[in-house]
Enzyme design. Structure first.
Site, PDB file in Angstrom:
ATOM      1  N   LYS A  31       0.747  -0.920   0.185  1.00  0.00           N
ATOM      2  CA  LYS A  31       0.144   0.032   0.038  1.00  0.00           C
ATOM      3  C   LYS A  31       1.467   1.077   0.066  1.00  0.00           C
ATOM      4  O   LYS A  31       1.905   0.951   0.056  1.00  0.00           O
ATOM      5  CB  LYS A  31      -0.928  -0.137   1.058  1.00  0.00           C
ATOM      6  CG  LYS A  31      -0.093   0.144   2.641  1.00  0.00           C
ATOM      7  CD  LYS A  31      -0.939  -0.138   3.837  1.00  0.00           C
ATOM      8  CE  LYS A  31      -0.500  -0.259   4.907  1.00  0.00           C
ATOM      9  NZ  LYS A  31      -1.305  -0.286   6.269  1.00  0.00           N
ATOM     10  N   TYR A 259      17.373  30.218   4.996  1.00  0.00           N
ATOM     11  CA  TYR A 259      16.448  31.420   4.935  1.00  0.00           C
ATOM     12  C   TYR A 259      16.746  31.974   6.693  1.00  0.00           C
ATOM     13  O   TYR A 259      16.628  30.860   7.282  1.00  0.00           O
ATOM     14  CB  TYR A 259      15.046  30.476   5.081  1.00  0.00           C
ATOM     15  CG  TYR A 259      15.128  30.458   3.384  1.00  0.00           C
ATOM     16  CD1 TYR A 259      14.418  31.127   2.503  1.00  0.00           C
ATOM     17  CD2 TYR A 259      14.340  28.933   2.567  1.00  0.00           C
ATOM     18  CE1 TYR A 259      14.361  31.521   1.050  1.00  0.00           C
ATOM     19  CE2 TYR A 259      13.638  29.171   1.177  1.00  0.00           C
ATOM     20  CZ  TYR A 259      14.172  30.173   0.898  1.00  0.00           C
ATOM     21  OH  TYR A 259      12.755  30.218  -0.738  1.00  0.00           O
TER      22      TYR A 259
END
Length: 373
Positions: A31, A259
């Protein structure tokens, strides 16, 4: 620029390891895109290694496997209210059935197509998710027996899912599962497969194996336990997450990085830019947490804030040995000197399952058969 190498020998080894431990049928769960590894890649390798059934959560995943060429047995068990069971019957997909409405819907689809449907009855033994609750078992089992006698369905198996809430709770769930099996037999149905154990119970609780197990993370070579490594369990991690250096720059002491300048270089050094980021499943919160990667076989720290598409490493003394295009390994098999994925999951206070299942679609999944990258 972004590659997840998937070792087919590792997957085959892990499935063979589970077969060795249990001696019964093995259902390999693929899955969520094969836990991020590529569902079709893993399914094919697992079947080659002797997996009995390939498992998915939902029907869409199962149908996609059929479309990719996987022709072995497939089982799925999580159904939306609009799921088209006729598609499942037509594609020879086995369904996990959790309630009477689903069972009747499957019977209608089988009758419509004039084809016998195959199912596994799912019962809730304590996890409190999907699966028939004990009060619904008698009616569900009686209807399943009626439909099987009529030739509309084949009840191939019965299964449940453990809560992994400790040995005592596991044993209580197993006792309830035994009651469910007995109730199904009393209704006149003899299930070929009984499966309760997922990876954790498969590896640690032989008394919960029944005659089939249903493994996910173990097939990918990862440990479901905080106190055991993959190697200690006889497993081999199948995914190596790689990128490359696309820029190198020497910087003086005092240089801010990325940043916010939450990292400032204390000494002159060299920074390398790597084009993979949080959009690719690299947790942004790894910044400043102590995570590292390997470059030229050496561990080097991640510095500065991780961006959507890229991150930065301090390559320091390696600078003279490096060039653009050199590989960077974010995680892989620690037995080969790579950072284990558990570094990320530990720093993020989560599980290794979440990290690998979150690797994004820009990362190319490349099956590797052998040691050559």
């Amino acid at each position: 620029m972004r590659v997840a190498e998937i070792s087919l020998p590792a997957i085959r080894h892990n499935v063979a390891r589970v077969r060795e431990l249990t001696g019964g049928a093995v259902i390999v769960v693929v899955k969520a895109g094969g836990y991020g590894h590529g569902a079709a890649i893993v399914a094919a390798a697992a079947l080659e290694a002797g997996a009995t059934i390939i498992g998915t959560a939902d029907l869409e995943e199962a149908l996609a496997l059929r479309e990719s060429g996987i022709d072995g047995p497939i089982l799925c068990w999580l159904h939306g209210v609009r799921a088209d069971f006729a598609d499942a019957v037509g594609a020879d997909i086995e369904l996990g059935i959790s309630d009477l409405d689903q069972l009747n819907k499957l019977a209608d689809a089988a009758a419509q197509l004039g084809k016998r449907a195959t199912l596994h009855l799912k019962v809730d033994t304590g996890l409190s998710r999907n699966g028939a609750s004990p009060g619904a078992w008698d009616e569900l089992f009686a209807r399943a027996a009626e439909l099987e006698a009529a030739g509309t369905v084949r009840v191939r198996g019965i299964f449940s899912h453990l809560a992994n809430a400790g040995d005592e709770n596991d044993r209580l769930q197993a006792a309830r599962f035994d009651e469910a099996i007995a109730g199904l037999r009393a209704a006149g149905v003899e299930p070929e497969l009984q499966h309760l154990a997922a990876s954790a119970a498969t590896l640690r609780s032989p008394h919960l194996h029944y005659n089939a197990v249903r493994v996910g993370v173990a097939a990918y070579g990862l440990s479901p336990f905080a106190d055991k490594t993959s190697a200690q369990l006889g497993l081999i991690p199948a995914m190596t997450l790689r990128s490359e250096i696309v820029a190198l720059r020497g910087v003086p002491a005092g240089t801010g990085v990325s940043y916010g300048f939450n990292h400032v270089c204390e000494t002159p050094t060299t920074l390398a830019l790597v084009p993979i980021g949080y959009a690719d499943g690299m947790p942004r919160a790894l910044n400043g947490a102590g995570a590292w990667v390997t470059v030229a076989g050496e561990p080097r720290p991640i510095v500065g804030r991780i961006g959507m598409d890229q991150f930065i490493i301090d390559v320091g003394p390696l600078a003279g040995r490096l060039k653009l295009g050199d590989p960077v390994v974010l995680f892989g098999d620690p037995e080969r000197g790579y950072p284990p994925v558990e570094i990320w999951s530990g720093l993020m206070r989560t599980i290794n399952y979440e990290i690998i299942a979150s690797i994004g679609p820009r990362v190319l999944r490349v099956p590797v058969d052998g040691d050559a990258a």
